[in-house]
Design an enzyme around this catalytic site. Structure first.
Site, PDB file in Angstrom:
ATOM      1  CG  HIS A  65      -4.229   6.243 -11.134  1.00 29.02           C
ATOM      2  ND1 HIS A  65      -5.365   7.107 -10.785  1.00 29.02           N
ATOM      3  CD2 HIS A  65      -4.091   5.572 -10.035  1.00 29.02           C
ATOM      4  CE1 HIS A  65      -5.852   6.967  -9.745  1.00 29.02           C
ATOM      5  NE2 HIS A  65      -4.908   5.778  -9.165  1.00 29.02           N
ATOM      6  NE  ARG A 121      -3.487   0.121   3.213  1.00 26.64           N
ATOM      7  CZ  ARG A 121      -3.911  -0.160   4.132  1.00 26.64           C
ATOM      8  NH1 ARG A 121      -3.614   0.661   5.380  1.00 26.64           N
ATOM      9  NH2 ARG A 121      -4.793  -1.217   4.596  1.00 26.64           N
ATOM     10  NE  ARG A 133     -10.186  10.147  -5.577  1.00 26.49           N
ATOM     11  CZ  ARG A 133      -9.239   9.495  -5.394  1.00 26.49           C
ATOM     12  NH1 ARG A 133      -8.360   9.535  -6.162  1.00 26.49           N
ATOM     13  NH2 ARG A 133      -9.100   8.737  -4.289  1.00 26.49           N
ATOM     14  CG  ASP A 150      -6.941   9.756 -11.566  1.00 25.04           C
ATOM     15  OD1 ASP A 150      -7.286   8.514 -11.525  1.00 25.04           O
ATOM     16  OD2 ASP A 150      -5.989  10.410 -11.529  1.00 25.04           O
ATOM     17  CB  THR A 195      -8.576   5.901  -1.153  1.00 28.29           C
ATOM     18  OG1 THR A 195      -8.149   5.033  -2.260  1.00 28.29           O
ATOM     19  CG2 THR A 195      -7.276   6.881  -0.992  1.00 28.29           C
ATOM     20  NE  ARG A 252      -1.852   6.617  -7.386  1.00 28.05           N
ATOM     21  CZ  ARG A 252      -2.416   8.123  -7.453  1.00 28.05           C
ATOM     22  NH1 ARG A 252      -1.396   9.065  -7.940  1.00 28.05           N
ATOM     23  NH2 ARG A 252      -3.400   8.310  -6.768  1.00 28.05           N
ATOM     24  CB  VAL A 280      -7.135  -2.075  -8.600  1.00 25.62           C
ATOM     25  CG1 VAL A 280      -7.286  -0.733  -7.842  1.00 25.62           C
ATOM     26  CG2 VAL A 280      -8.004  -2.631  -9.377  1.00 25.62           C
ATOM     27  CB  SER A 281      -1.915  -3.288  -7.449  1.00 33.29           C
ATOM     28  OG  SER A 281      -2.591  -4.415  -7.595  1.00 33.29           O
ATOM     29  CG  ASN A 282      -1.802   2.987  -7.182  1.00 31.90           C
ATOM     30  OD1 ASN A 282      -1.731   3.277  -8.551  1.00 31.90           O
ATOM     31  ND2 ASN A 282      -2.841   3.435  -6.560  1.00 31.90           N
ATOM     32  CG  ASN A 322       3.135  -3.525  -5.406  1.00 29.37           C
ATOM     33  OD1 ASN A 322       2.793  -4.373  -4.445  1.00 29.37           O
ATOM     34  ND2 ASN A 322       2.365  -2.340  -5.625  1.00 29.37           N
TER      35      ASN A 322
END
Lengths: 332, 271
Positions: free
Chosen positions: B132, B38, B108, B105, B187, B45, B75-77, B52
Site C-alpha cells: 500500500h 500521521r 480509488r 487503492d 485523508t 509512508r 490501518v496505521s501507516n 509507530n
C-alpha cells in the site's frame, strides 16, 4: 482510431445528459458541513452533492477524498463548486458556513459576524436555485434562518432552520439512557429557541403512548429522579462537546441528513425545526422558532397544533421577544 | 463519543463507548487500529515506521490482553510493516491479523476507471495489490467490465506505448493520498468507508474477496515474512483463503521487490 471506451461500450442513448433530480448543495466544508455531507452520502438520498466554500483548496481536497469512496456509495455526482453557478438547480441548499461558536461564547454573540457572511451566500444561492429550499444550520440558527428568509425573498415555507431537531434527538438519547430503552422508542419534543432558552414539552414526553408526566407528576417540580436535569444537559451539550473535542459535528450531521431525507423524499414526517412562528402560540413578531413541522418536498408543509401548558407558551413568547430585540437592530 | 451518542436517534448501534482504559475493549470481535503518527505533506509512508512501532508496543499487548480471540485490522501507516509488527507483538495466528492494505487503492482505481468510462465504480473491476504505497501493483490483465478484459481491447494498456495512458490511472492512485493531504491536510472519508466495508464483510461473515495485507511468505516466490496485499476471502474468522493470482513475470517481480524493500526495513526494527 477507436478508444478503449468506444471498443468496450456500445452507446445506446447518446447525448442525453441525465439531469440531477435530488441535488443538494452544502455551503461550508468545516466540520459541520462535512459531517452533513458524509451522512447524506451514506444514506443514499441525493443524486448530486455539491460542496462550496471560500476555501477552494479545502473543498477540492474534501471532495476528492469523498470521490475516492465512490465504490462504497450510491451518489453518482460529488462536486467541488468553483463558483455558485455549479450549485444551480439544487432542490435543497444547506448552509453551515459561518464563524464557529468559541468556548463559552453564547450563540447570540455570533450574530452580526454571520449576517455579513450570509449577505454573500444567500443571494448567490437563490440566483442559481430560485426554487430550492434553504436549510440553515449556522448558529444562532433561529436568527440566521430569519436572515436567510429576508435576504432570499423566498416564501417562508421554503426557509427552515435545523433548530431543535438536534436538541430533541439529544433529549431522546438521554431519556433513553435513563430508561434503558432505545431512543427511537422514547418520544419527547424540545421546541423554541435552539439554545439556552429551549422549551422541553414534558406534557408530551411518552413511551408507547404512556405519558411520563402522568405517571410521575413531580417531574417538573420536585423532580426527585432528576428528569429536569436532562433538559439542562441538553442545553449544555454543545458547550460540553466543544470543551472536550473543540466542536460538534457527528450528531448535527446525522440530524441534518434526517431532515434532508424527509424533504427530498417527501416523507411528510414531523420534525421540530425552526420556522416562521408569527401568529402561533400568541407570538406577534416575525421570528423563527422550532415547532413540530411536517416536512416534505415543498419544505415546511404544515405546523402541528401542539397543545402547550401556560408556562411553555410563555417561554416561547419570551424567546420571540428576545430574538426580535436582536433582529430589529440587524443591518440587512 | 458524546457527539456520536447524541446522534443515536439516527443510528442503529446501541452502545458507543470511549475510554483511555483498555478494559472497555474487552470481548471485541474486531479491533481496528488507526493510532499512530500521521503522514506529513510529502512524507512517504516508510518514514513513519519506528515512530509507530513504539506506539504499537503499548497498544497491541493491551488489546490482546482484553480480547485474546479478536481479529486485528491495522490501518496505521506504513500499513504493511505495521501489520507485521502487530502480528509479531500479538502472537496471533496469521489469519487474525489483517492490514487495510490495498482495499482503498483498489477502490480509488475503480473510481478513476469509472470516471474514464462513465460507469459506476462498482461495475469497474480492477485490482491493485502488493505494497500500500508507492510500489503498489496494478494487475492490468484482470482489469475488466462485465468480464470483458480491457487489456484485450487495448493491448498497450499499462505500458508507456498506450496512447490513452491508462498507466496514469495507477499513478493517480499512488499520488492520491499526497494530493488530498496537500489540499485538506489529511485523508479520512475514503479510508473510513473502505474500513467499514472490510468490517462489514468480517462481522457478517460474507466471504467477499478484498485486497488486504496478509502474510505472503511462500506465495509468488516470496521467502521473507512480509505482509502484502493480495485478494483474500474474508469471513468472521478473519482471512479464510487467499486467491492465487496469475501474474505476469513483471508483476511478480514487482511484488518480490516490494517484499525485499519491506524486509530490509523490518529486520532493523527494535521490538
Amino acid at each position: 482510431m477507436a478508444t478503449l471506451k468506444e471498443k468496450l461500450l456500445h452507446e445506446v442513448s447518446p447525448g442525453i445528459v441525465a439531469e440531477a433530480r435530488s441535488k443538494v448543495t452544502i455551503v461550508g466544508v468545516g466540520q459541520v458541513g462535512m459531517a452533513c455531507a458524509i451522512s447524506i452520502l451514506q444514506s443514499n438520498i441525493a443524486d448530486d452533492v455539491t460542496l462550496i466554500d471560500v476555501m477552494e483548496e479545502k473543498v477540492k481536497g474534501e471532495v476528492m477524498d469523498l470521490q475516492h469512496g465512490s465504490l462504497f456509495l450510491k451518489t453518482s455526482k460529488i462536486t467541488a463548486a468553483k463558483d455558485y453557478s455549479d450549485t444551480a438547480n439544487s432542490r435543497l441548499c444547506i448552509i453551515t458556513a459561518g464563524v464557529r461558536q468559541n468556548e463559552g461564547e453564547s450563540r447570540l454573540n455570533l450574530v452580526q459576524r454571520n449576517v455579513e457572511v450570509f449577505k454573500n451566500i444567500i443571494p448567490n444561492l437563490t440566483k442559481y436555485s430560485p426554487n430550492s429550499i434553504l436549510l440553515v444550520v449556522s448558529n444562532p440558527v433561529d436568527i440566521l434562518t430569519y436572515v436567510a428568509w429576508k435576504l432570499s425573498g423566498f416564501p417562508s415555507h421554503r426557509v427552515l432552520g435545523s433548530g431543535t431537531n438536534l436538541d430533541s434527538a439529544r433529549f431522546r438519547f438521554l431519556m433513553g439512557e435513563k430508561l434503558k430503552i432505545n431512543s427511537t422508542s422514547v418520544h419527547g419534543y424540545i421546541i423554541g429557541e435552539h439554545g439556552d432558552s429551549s422549551v422541553p414539552v414534558w406534557s408530551g414526553a411518552n413511551v408507547a403512548g404512556v405519558n411520563l408526566q402522568s405517571i410521575n407528576p413531580e417531574m417538573e417540580q420536585q423532580d426527585p429522579d432528576g428528569w429536569k436535569e436532562i433538559h439542562k444537559k441538553v442545553v449544555d451539550s454543545a458547550y460540553e462537546v466543544i470543551k472536550l473535542k473543540g466542536y460538534t459535528s457527528w450528531a448535527i450531521g446525522l440530524s441534518v441528513s434526517s431532515l434532508t431525507q424527509s424533504i427530498l423524499k417527501n416523507l411528510r414526517t414531523v420534525n421540530p425545526v425552526s420556522t416562521l412562528v408569527k401568529d402561533i402560540h400568541g407570538i406577534t413578531e416575525n421570528v423563527f422558532l422550532s415547532l413540530p413541522c411536517i416536512l416534505g418536498s415543498p419544505g415546511v408543509c404544515g405546523v402541528l397544533r401542539q397543545p402547550l401548558q401556560q408556562r411553555e407558551s410563555e417561554q416561547l413568547r419570551k424567546s420571540a421577544a428576545t430574538l426580535w430585540s436582536i433582529q430589529k437592530d440587524l443591518k440587512l | 463519543m458524546m457527539d456520536l451518542q447524541h446522534g443515536s436517534l439516527f443510528l442503529r448501534t446501541p452502545k458507543i463507548v470511549a475510554d483511555k482504559d483498555y478494559s472497555v475493549t474487552a470481548n471485541s470481535k474486531l479491533v481496528v487500529v488507526t493510532a499512530g503518527a500521521r503522514q506529513q505533506e510529502g512524507e512517504s509512508r516508510l518514514n513513519l515506521v519506528q515512530r509507530n512501532v513504539n506506539i504499537f508496543k503499548f497498544i497491541i499487548p493491551n488489546i490482546v490482553k482484553y480480547s485474546p480471540d479478536c481479529i486485528l485490522l491495522v490501518v496505521s501507516n506504513p500499513v504493511d510493516i505495521l501489520t507485521y509488527v502487530a502480528w509479531k507483538l500479538s502472537g496471533f495466528p496469521r489469519h487474525r491479523v489483517i492490514g487495510s492494505g490495498c482495499n482503498l487503492d483498489s477502490a480509488r482505481f475503480r473510481y478513476l476507471m469509472g470516471e474514464r468510462l462513465n460507469l459506476h465504480a462498482s461495475s469497474c473491476h480492477g485490482w491493485v495489490v502488493g505494497e500500500h504505497g508507492d510500489s503498489s501493483v496494478p494487475v492490468w490483465s484482470g482489469v475488466n467490465v462485465a468480464g470483458v478484459s480491457l487489456k484485450s481491447l487495448n493491448p498497450d494498456m499499462g505500458t508507456e506505448k498506450d496512447k490513452e495512458n491508462w498507466k496514469e490511472v495507477h499513478k493517480q492512485v499512488v499520488d492520491s493520498a499526497y494530493e488530498v493531504i496537500k489540499l485538506k491536510g489529511y485523508t479520512s472519508w475514503a479510508i473510513g468507508m473502505s474500513v467499514a466495508d472490510l468490517a462489514q464483510t468480517i462481522l457478517k461473515n460474507l466471504r467477499k474477496v478484498h485486497p488486504v495485507s496478509t502474510m505472503v511468505k511462500g506465495m509468488h516466490h516470496i521467502s521473507d515474512e512480509v505482509f502484502l496485499s493480495v485478494p483474500c476471502v474474508l469471513s468472521n474468522s478473519g482471512i479464510s483463503d487467499v486467491v492465487n493470482m496469475t501474474l505476469k513475470a513483471e508483476e511478480e517481480d514487482q511484488l518480490k521487490k516490494s517484499a525485499s524493500t519491506l524486509w530490509a526495513i523490518q529486520k532493523e526494527l527494535q521490538f
